[in-house]
Design a protein around this motif. Structure first.
Motif, mmCIF file in Angstrom:
data_model
loop_
_atom_site.group_PDB
_atom_site.id
_atom_site.type_symbol
_atom_site.label_atom_id
_atom_site.label_comp_id
_atom_site.label_asym_id
_atom_site.label_seq_id
_atom_site.Cartn_x
_atom_site.Cartn_y
_atom_site.Cartn_z
ATOM 1 N N VAL A 186 19.672 49.532 17.961
ATOM 2 C CA VAL A 186 20.589 49.460 19.100
ATOM 3 C C VAL A 186 21.991 49.185 18.568
ATOM 4 O O VAL A 186 22.208 48.217 17.837
ATOM 5 N N VAL A 187 22.939 50.035 18.916
ATOM 6 C CA VAL A 187 24.323 49.888 18.471
ATOM 7 C C VAL A 187 25.193 49.634 19.701
ATOM 8 O O VAL A 187 25.386 50.514 20.533
ATOM 9 N N ASP A 188 25.702 48.406 19.811
ATOM 10 C CA ASP A 188 26.550 48.028 20.944
ATOM 11 C C ASP A 188 28.004 48.023 20.483
ATOM 12 O O ASP A 188 28.419 47.154 19.715
ATOM 13 N N CYS A 189 28.776 48.979 20.946
ATOM 14 C CA CYS A 189 30.174 49.114 20.526
ATOM 15 C C CYS A 189 31.160 48.526 21.528
ATOM 16 O O CYS A 189 32.380 48.628 21.328
ATOM 17 N N PHE A 202 25.239 54.668 11.272
ATOM 18 C CA PHE A 202 23.790 54.464 11.265
ATOM 19 C C PHE A 202 23.030 55.788 11.293
ATOM 20 O O PHE A 202 21.992 55.937 10.643
ATOM 21 N N LYS A 203 23.543 56.755 12.045
ATOM 22 C CA LYS A 203 22.888 58.063 12.089
ATOM 23 C C LYS A 203 22.896 58.729 10.718
ATOM 24 O O LYS A 203 21.890 59.298 10.274
ATOM 25 N N GLU A 204 24.028 58.664 10.032
ATOM 26 C CA GLU A 204 24.119 59.328 8.737
ATOM 27 C C GLU A 204 23.315 58.605 7.661
ATOM 28 O O GLU A 204 23.017 59.183 6.614
ATOM 29 N N LEU A 205 22.952 57.356 7.929
ATOM 30 C CA LEU A 205 22.063 56.636 7.017
ATOM 31 C C LEU A 205 20.599 56.825 7.397
ATOM 32 O O LEU A 205 19.715 56.244 6.775
ATOM 33 N N GLY A 206 20.355 57.638 8.433
ATOM 34 C CA GLY A 206 18.991 58.024 8.756
ATOM 35 C C GLY A 206 18.375 57.373 9.968
ATOM 36 O O GLY A 206 17.242 57.702 10.343
ATOM 37 N N ALA A 207 19.067 56.445 10.610
ATOM 38 C CA ALA A 207 18.476 55.717 11.730
ATOM 39 C C ALA A 207 18.543 56.519 13.023
ATOM 40 O O ALA A 207 19.408 57.380 13.206
ATOM 41 N N GLN A 208 17.616 56.214 13.916
ATOM 42 C CA GLN A 208 17.717 56.683 15.293
ATOM 43 C C GLN A 208 18.443 55.595 16.071
ATOM 44 O O GLN A 208 18.063 54.426 16.009
ATOM 45 N N THR A 209 19.505 55.948 16.773
ATOM 46 C CA THR A 209 20.311 54.924 17.432
ATOM 47 C C THR A 209 20.181 54.982 18.947
ATOM 48 O O THR A 209 20.036 56.053 19.538
#
Length: 234
Positions: A186-189, A202-209
């Motif tokens: 979970v990414v809270d901006c 996070f996406k480019e490091l492979g995570a599903q956000t």
């Protein structure tokens, strides 16, 4: 508030803050502040450049334009990077070899507030002596007669790849050989400055956000999201 009050209170422990369009966060003061900063950061004979970034507050446009006007009126160029987190402004200031950096943000405060923080060319907070010099120049007439003309006036340029530069910098800090594949994060901006770069890292490091607070409208920064509402991401 008297002029002497402004002199005493312009810089606090973390830059300058206040209600936008009220002193000291007014267009008039920001123009003078831009002129003062440009004068202080001019060191040498090269064409000088100051980088400006901001968060997503509505008043950021107003204050940004005032700072740009003041800086350019002193013969210094401006690099505009738009919304970017404060550490990103510090990094891109170094990356682009600017003479200084400015971030327009009031962190977790509500959108009515705003603030201004300066960085040296190395991306670090200014020392007290430098802040004091900028402050004194802002409220005295010592540089009023400095008026470059013609080709000596500064210009503003928008830097479109600032966010990409910062994303790559953050990714390089992640250990080689490691990945976030298989993780859901979970990414809270907070509808703030990281609303673009945060999820992409996070996406480019492979995570599903699962992205929260990525639809800023100038008035909703920190509203029901962000550091003051951790329960939203729970």
């Amino acid at each position: 508030m008297t002029e002497s009050d402004h002199r005493a209170k312009l810089f606090g422990t973390d830059g300058i803050r206040g209600i936008a369009n009220m002193e000291p966060m007014t267009v008039e003061t920001c123009v003078r502040l831009g002129r003062s900063a440009a004068h202080v950061f001019k060191d040498g004979t090269h064409r000088h450049r100051i980088l400006i970034g901001k968060d997503t507050r509505l008043s950021g446009y107003m204050l940004e334009n005032a700072l740009v006007a003041g800086i350019c009126s002193m013969g210094v160029d401006v690099l505009l990077v738009g919304p970017l987190p404060t550490p990103g402004i510090a990094y891109v200031t170094r990356s682009l070899r600017a003479d200084a950096g400015i971030v327009i943000s009031a962190s977790h405060n509500s959108y009515q507030d705003n603030g201004i923080k300066f960085f040296s060319r190395d991306g670090f907070k200014l020392g007290d002596d430098t802040e004091h010099e900028i402050e004194q120049l802002t409220f005295t007439g010592r540089i009023d007669d400095i008026r470059p003309t013609a080709s000596e006036v500064g210009k503003a340029t928008r830097i479109d790849d600032a966010g990409a530069r910062y994303i790559e910098h953050v990714k390089r800090s992640f250990p080689n050989g490691m990945t976030l594949e298989g993780m859901k994060i979970v990414v809270d901006c907070a509808h703030g400055a990281a609303y673009k770069v945060g999820p992409w890292v996070f996406k480019e490091l492979g995570a599903q956000t699962i992205n929260i607070g990525v639809e800023p409208n100038g008035r909703n920064i920190n509203v029901g999201v962000g550091s003051l509402h951790p329960e939203v991401a729970a």
